[in-house]
Design an enzyme around this catalytic site. Structure first.
Site, PDB file in Angstrom:
ATOM      1  N   GLU A   1      -0.862  -8.949  -1.486  1.00 28.82           N
ATOM      2  CA  GLU A   1      -1.455  -8.387  -0.254  1.00 28.82           C
ATOM      3  C   GLU A   1      -2.591  -7.416  -0.617  1.00 28.82           C
ATOM      4  OE1 GLU A   1       0.231  -5.400   2.596  1.00 28.82           O
ATOM      5  OE2 GLU A   1       0.879  -7.168   3.685  1.00 28.82           O
TER       6      GLU A   1
ATOM      7  N   GLU B   1      -2.201   5.191   2.817  1.00 29.94           N
ATOM      8  CA  GLU B   1      -2.128   3.786   2.395  1.00 29.94           C
ATOM      9  C   GLU B   1      -3.486   3.192   2.032  1.00 29.94           C
ATOM     10  OE1 GLU B   1      -0.601   5.045   5.069  1.00 29.94           O
ATOM     11  OE2 GLU B   1       1.539   4.746   4.714  1.00 29.94           O
TER      12      GLU B   1
ATOM     13  N   ARG C   1       2.218   8.262   9.251  1.00 32.03           N
ATOM     14  CA  ARG C   1       2.025   9.677   8.898  1.00 32.03           C
ATOM     15  C   ARG C   1       0.866  10.321   9.654  1.00 32.03           C
ATOM     16  NH1 ARG C   1       4.878   9.017   4.297  1.00 32.03           N
ATOM     17  NH2 ARG C   1       5.521  10.875   3.169  1.00 32.03           N
TER      18      ARG C   1
ATOM     19  N   HIS D   1      12.665   4.654  13.203  1.00 30.40           N
ATOM     20  CA  HIS D   1      12.511   4.815  11.745  1.00 30.40           C
ATOM     21  C   HIS D   1      13.288   6.055  11.294  1.00 30.40           C
ATOM     22  CE1 HIS D   1      10.396   5.367   7.912  1.00 30.40           C
ATOM     23  NE2 HIS D   1       9.844   4.176   8.080  1.00 30.40           N
TER      24      HIS D   1
ATOM     25  N   ASP E   1       0.793  -1.237   0.000  1.00 30.08           N
ATOM     26  CA  ASP E   1       0.000   0.000   0.000  1.00 30.08           C
ATOM     27  C   ASP E   1       0.821   1.280   0.000  1.00 30.08           C
ATOM     28  OD1 ASP E   1       1.120   0.023   2.483  1.00 30.08           O
ATOM     29  OD2 ASP E   1      -0.739  -0.294   3.603  1.00 30.08           O
TER      30      ASP E   1
ATOM     31  N   HIS F   1       5.780   4.930  13.158  1.00 31.17           N
ATOM     32  CA  HIS F   1       6.158   5.770  12.011  1.00 31.17           C
ATOM     33  C   HIS F   1       4.979   6.270  11.181  1.00 31.17           C
ATOM     34  CE1 HIS F   1       5.253   2.888   8.798  1.00 31.17           C
ATOM     35  NE2 HIS F   1       5.632   1.957   9.645  1.00 31.17           N
TER      36      HIS F   1
HETATM   37  C1  UD1 Z   1       6.702   4.627   3.868  1.00 29.84           C
HETATM   38  C2  UD1 Z   1       5.294   4.262   3.383  1.00 29.84           C
HETATM   39  C3  UD1 Z   1       4.496   3.581   4.486  1.00 29.84           C
HETATM   40  C4  UD1 Z   1       5.248   2.403   5.054  1.00 29.84           C
HETATM   41  C5  UD1 Z   1       6.632   2.852   5.479  1.00 29.84           C
HETATM   42  C6  UD1 Z   1       7.416   1.645   5.946  1.00 29.84           C
HETATM   43  C7  UD1 Z   1       4.217   5.748   1.755  1.00 29.84           C
HETATM   44  C8  UD1 Z   1       3.368   6.939   1.565  1.00 29.84           C
HETATM   45  N1  UD1 Z   1       4.559   5.476   3.016  1.00 29.84           N
HETATM   46  O1  UD1 Z   1       6.572   5.618   4.867  1.00 29.84           O
HETATM   47  O2  UD1 Z   1       3.273   3.115   3.950  1.00 29.84           O
HETATM   48  O3  UD1 Z   1       4.549   1.904   6.167  1.00 29.84           O
HETATM   49  O4  UD1 Z   1       7.318   3.451   4.381  1.00 29.84           O
HETATM   50  O5  UD1 Z   1       8.508   1.986   6.729  1.00 29.84           O
HETATM   51  O6  UD1 Z   1       4.557   5.092   0.810  1.00 29.84           O
HETATM   52  N2  UD1 Z   1      14.306   7.795   5.098  1.00 29.84           N
HETATM   53  C9  UD1 Z   1      15.683   7.653   5.074  1.00 29.84           C
HETATM   54  N3  UD1 Z   1      16.208   6.427   4.817  1.00 29.84           N
HETATM   55  C10 UD1 Z   1      15.450   5.324   4.599  1.00 29.84           C
HETATM   56  C11 UD1 Z   1      14.046   5.464   4.640  1.00 29.84           C
HETATM   57  C12 UD1 Z   1      13.485   6.695   4.882  1.00 29.84           C
HETATM   58  O7  UD1 Z   1      16.410   8.609   5.271  1.00 29.84           O
HETATM   59  O8  UD1 Z   1      15.998   4.247   4.386  1.00 29.84           O
HETATM   60  C13 UD1 Z   1      13.720   9.129   5.381  1.00 29.84           C
HETATM   61  C14 UD1 Z   1      13.890  10.118   4.215  1.00 29.84           C
HETATM   62  O9  UD1 Z   1      14.135  11.389   4.731  1.00 29.84           O
HETATM   63  C15 UD1 Z   1      12.517  10.083   3.553  1.00 29.84           C
HETATM   64  C16 UD1 Z   1      11.614   9.877   4.768  1.00 29.84           C
HETATM   65  O10 UD1 Z   1      12.323   8.974   5.598  1.00 29.84           O
HETATM   66  O11 UD1 Z   1      12.240  11.275   2.868  1.00 29.84           O
HETATM   67  C17 UD1 Z   1      10.222   9.381   4.496  1.00 29.84           C
HETATM   68  O12 UD1 Z   1      10.196   8.213   3.688  1.00 29.84           O
HETATM   69  P1  UD1 Z   1       8.802   7.830   2.941  1.00 29.84           P
HETATM   70  O13 UD1 Z   1       9.026   6.583   2.173  1.00 29.84           O
HETATM   71  O14 UD1 Z   1       8.305   9.022   2.205  1.00 29.84           O
HETATM   72  O15 UD1 Z   1       7.803   7.617   4.120  1.00 29.84           O
HETATM   73  P2  UD1 Z   1       7.769   6.566   5.294  1.00 29.84           P
HETATM   74  O16 UD1 Z   1       7.269   7.273   6.498  1.00 29.84           O
HETATM   75  O17 UD1 Z   1       9.049   5.852   5.355  1.00 29.84           O
HETATM   76  N1  UDP Z   2      11.469  -4.348  10.776  1.00 31.22           N
HETATM   77  C1  UDP Z   2      12.854  -4.515  10.619  1.00 31.22           C
HETATM   78  N2  UDP Z   2      13.686  -3.739  11.378  1.00 31.22           N
HETATM   79  C2  UDP Z   2      13.237  -2.831  12.269  1.00 31.22           C
HETATM   80  C3  UDP Z   2      11.824  -2.652  12.406  1.00 31.22           C
HETATM   81  C4  UDP Z   2      10.974  -3.418  11.630  1.00 31.22           C
HETATM   82  O1  UDP Z   2      13.306  -5.342   9.834  1.00 31.22           O
HETATM   83  O2  UDP Z   2      14.055  -2.170  12.929  1.00 31.22           O
HETATM   84  C5  UDP Z   2      10.568  -5.152   9.925  1.00 31.22           C
HETATM   85  C6  UDP Z   2       9.424  -5.847  10.631  1.00 31.22           C
HETATM   86  O3  UDP Z   2       9.792  -7.144  11.067  1.00 31.22           O
HETATM   87  C7  UDP Z   2       8.345  -5.890   9.549  1.00 31.22           C
HETATM   88  C8  UDP Z   2       8.628  -4.652   8.716  1.00 31.22           C
HETATM   89  O4  UDP Z   2       9.942  -4.250   9.037  1.00 31.22           O
HETATM   90  O5  UDP Z   2       8.523  -7.019   8.713  1.00 31.22           O
HETATM   91  C9  UDP Z   2       7.632  -3.586   9.008  1.00 31.22           C
HETATM   92  O6  UDP Z   2       8.026  -2.424   8.353  1.00 31.22           O
HETATM   93  P1  UDP Z   2       7.486  -0.984   8.759  1.00 31.22           P
HETATM   94  O7  UDP Z   2       7.028  -0.994  10.165  1.00 31.22           O
HETATM   95  O8  UDP Z   2       8.553  -0.027   8.338  1.00 31.22           O
HETATM   96  O9  UDP Z   2       6.269  -0.778   7.765  1.00 31.22           O
HETATM   97  P2  UDP Z   2       4.731  -1.226   7.786  1.00 31.22           P
HETATM   98  O10 UDP Z   2       4.679  -2.679   7.993  1.00 31.22           O
HETATM   99  O11 UDP Z   2       4.058  -0.436   8.855  1.00 31.22           O
HETATM  100  O12 UDP Z   2       4.236  -0.802   6.446  1.00 31.22           O
END
Ligand code: UD1
Ligand code: UDP
Length: 375
Positions: free
Chosen positions: A120, A134, A214, A244, A98, A212
Site C-alpha cells: 500500500e 500517517e 488524531r 475505537h 502508514d 478515530h
Molecule cells: C493507530 C494508527 C492509525 C490507524 C489506527 C487504526 C499511528 C500513529 N496511528 O491509531 O494510523 O489509523 O491505529 O485504528 O500509528 N487501544 C487499546 N486497545 C487496542 C487499540 C488501542 O486500548 O486494541 C488504545 C490504547 O490506549 C492506545 C490508544 O488506543 O494507547 C492509541 O493507540 P495508537 O495505536 O497509538 O493510536 P490509534 O489512534 O489507534
Molecule cells: N473495522 C473492523 N471493526 C470495526 C471497525 C472497523 O473490523 O469495528 C475494520 C474495517 O472494515 C477496516 C479497518 O477496520 O478494514 C479500518 O481500520 P481503522 O478504521 O481502525 O483504521 P484506518 O483504516 O483508518 O487506518
C-alpha cells in the site's frame, strides 16, 4: 537450497486486515520461509483480526501502553524489533500502510541492512498535517523501501514523482480489497454467518459510523459528535458506532453520545460482523482509511470526516464525499443522502478503484521473482 526468509511486521487493526490475506497467500506458495512479527501497537483490536484469519504470530513484541504517544511507540518498537531481526535474519521485511509500526518496522530493517517491501505504497495528500502522522510515515517508509506495492496508478505516479525507480514500483491493487471481497462473498453465499443484531430495526435506515483520526481529536471530534446527535433525531434512521478503543475517542464518544436514543455505541467489532454491518448500511460516516476503500466494493456511499484524503479515486468517481469536521456540512450532506433519492443512487455505484481481490496473489508472484533475482 534454503527458502528466502520473509518477515511480516505489523501492529494495528488495519495493517492486520490488509496483511492477513497476504500471509495466507505467501504460506500457500511454499516458496518462502514466512515469519510474522506483531508489534501489538494495538492489543485487543489486533487480536480480533488474528483470530478471524487464524494467524498465529511467531514474535509478539506486546508494546501497547494505555495513552501511548508516538515517540514511545517508535522507541519501543525499534528497541524490541532489533533482536527479532537478528534472530530471524530475514532476506526481506514486509510492512503495510502508514502507522508508527510501518515506519519503525522499515527503519529497524534499514538499520540491519535488510531489504524492505512496502504494501500500500504511494498514497499521498501532500500535507504532513493530514492525516497526521500517517502522511509522513508513508513518505519516510517510501525512502526506506526497495519494493513498492502501489494499489493504484495514482499511487504509483506519486512514487515516480518522488524519484523512485519505476522498476521498483508495482501496481497490485489493495490487499484490503482481497479481504473485503472474500468476506462479503462468503456472507452472501452463506459460507460465513454472523449472529443477528438484537438492536437492528429494519424499518429504519442504518448509518454506520466510525471515527478515530488524531488530527480531529478535541474540537473536531466534538463537532462530529454534535452532527451525529442531530442526524439521530430523525425517526427514520438508526446509527451504529463501533467505538475505537483510543481513550481520546472512547471517553468523549461515550460522554456525548452514550444513552442517546437512536445511537448504538458498541465495542470494536470483529471483521466479519463489521463487514456484515457495512452490507446492511444505507450509508457510512467515517474518517477511516480502510472503510473508504471497502465501501465502494459494496456500493455504499461514504461521507468522510476529513479535510483531505490520500485516497482520491472514489471521490473522483463520486461515491465518496469529503465533509471535514464541520457540523453543518456533515448534517447537510447526510440529510441530502436521506432525502434526495437521485443523489443517493448516484453514490451507490459498485466499483473497485482500489483493487480486484487479486492483490495478494500478484504480490506473491513479484516477491518470488524479485528474491530469485537477488539470490
Ligand atoms: C493507530 C494508527 C492509525 C490507524 C489506527 C487504526 C499511528 C500513529 N496511528 O491509531 O494510523 O489509523 O491505529 O485504528 O500509528 N487501544 C487499546 N486497545 C487496542 C487499540 C488501542 O486500548 O486494541 C488504545 C490504547 O490506549 C492506545 C490508544 O488506543 O494507547 C492509541 O493507540 P495508537 O495505536 O497509538 O493510536 P490509534 O489512534 O489507534
Ligand atoms: N473495522 C473492523 N471493526 C470495526 C471497525 C472497523 O473490523 O469495528 C475494520 C474495517 O472494515 C477496516 C479497518 O477496520 O478494514 C479500518 O481500520 P481503522 O478504521 O481502525 O483504521 P484506518 O483504516 O483508518 O487506518
Amino acid at each position: 537450497m534454503s527458502r528466502p526468509g520473509l518477515l511480516l511486521v505489523f501492529g494495528t487493526r488495519p495493517e492486520a486486515i490488509k496483511l492477513c490475506p497476504l500471509i495466507q497467500e505467501l504460506r500457500r506458495r511454499e516458496e518462502f520461509a514466512v515469519r510474522v512479527c506483531v508489534t501489538a501497537q494495538h492489543r485487543a483490536m489486533l487480536d480480533q483480526v488474528l483470530e478471524t484469519f487464524q494467524v498465529v504470530p511467531d514474535y509478539d513484541l506486546d508494546i501497547m501502553r494505555p495513552h501511548q504517544n508516538l515517540a514511545g511507540i517508535t522507541a519501543r518498537i525499534l528497541d524490541s524489533l532489533d533482536p527479532v531481526l537478528c534472530e530471524c535474519s530475514p532476506q526481506m521485511v514486509i510492512v503495510q500502510g502508514d502507522t508508527t509500526t510501518t515506519l519503525a518496522g522499515a527503519l529497524a530493517a534499514f538499520y540491519r541492512r535488510i531489504s524492505v517491501a512496502h504494501v500500500e505504497a504511494g498514497l499521498r495528500t501532500g500535507d504532513p498535517a493530514h492525516p497526521f502522522p500517517e502522511e509522513m510515515n508513508r513518505v519516510l517508509t517510501s525512502r526506506l523501501a526497495q519494493l513498492h506495492f502501489a494499489p493504484t496508478q495514482a499511487a504509483a505516479n506519486n512514487l515516480r514523482a518522488e524519484g523512485i525507480r519505476p522498476e521498483h514500483i508495482h501496481i497490485t491493487g489493495n490487499t484490503g480489497i482481497d479481504a473485503v471481497l472474500y468476506v462479503s462473498r462468503a456472507l452472501e453465499s452463506g459460507a460465513l454467518q454472523v449472529s443477528e443484531w438484537p438492536w437492528l430495526d429494519t424499518r429504519r435506515r442504518l448509518i454506520v459510523v466510525t471515527s478515530h483520526r488524531r488530527e480531529n481529536f478535541g474540537d473536531g471530534f466534538r463537532r462530529e459528535m454534535n452532527a451525529l446527535l442531530r442526524i439521530a433525531q430523525r425517526a427514520d434512521v438508526q446509527l451504529v458506532y463501533p467505538v475505537h478503543r483510543n481513550p481520546n475517542v472512547f471517553a468523549p464518544a461515550n460522554e456525548l453520545l452514550g444513552g442517546r436514543p437512536n445511537i448504538h455505541l458498541v465495542e470494536p467489532l470483529s471483521y466479519v460482523p463489521f463487514i456484515d454491518l457495512l452490507r446492511r448500511a444505507y450509508f457510512l460516516i467515517t474518517d477511516s482509511g480502510g472503510i473508504q476503500e471497502e465501501a465502494p466494493s459494496l456500493g455504499k456511499p461514504v461521507l468522510v470526516m476529513r479535510e483531505k484524503t490520500e485516497r482520491p479515486e472514489a471521490v473522483e468517481a463520486g461515491t465518496v464525499k469529503l465533509v471535514g469536521t464541520d457540523e453543518e456540512r456533515i448534517v447537510g450532506e447526510a440529510t441530502r443522502l436521506l432525502d434526495d433519492t437521485g443523489e443517493y443512487l448516484r453514490m451507490t455505484r459498485v466499483h473497485n478503484p482500489y483493487g480486484d481481490g487479486e492483490a495478494s496473489r500478484r504480490i506473491g508472484g513479484i516477491l518470488q521473482q524479485y528474491l530469485a533475482g537477488s539470490a
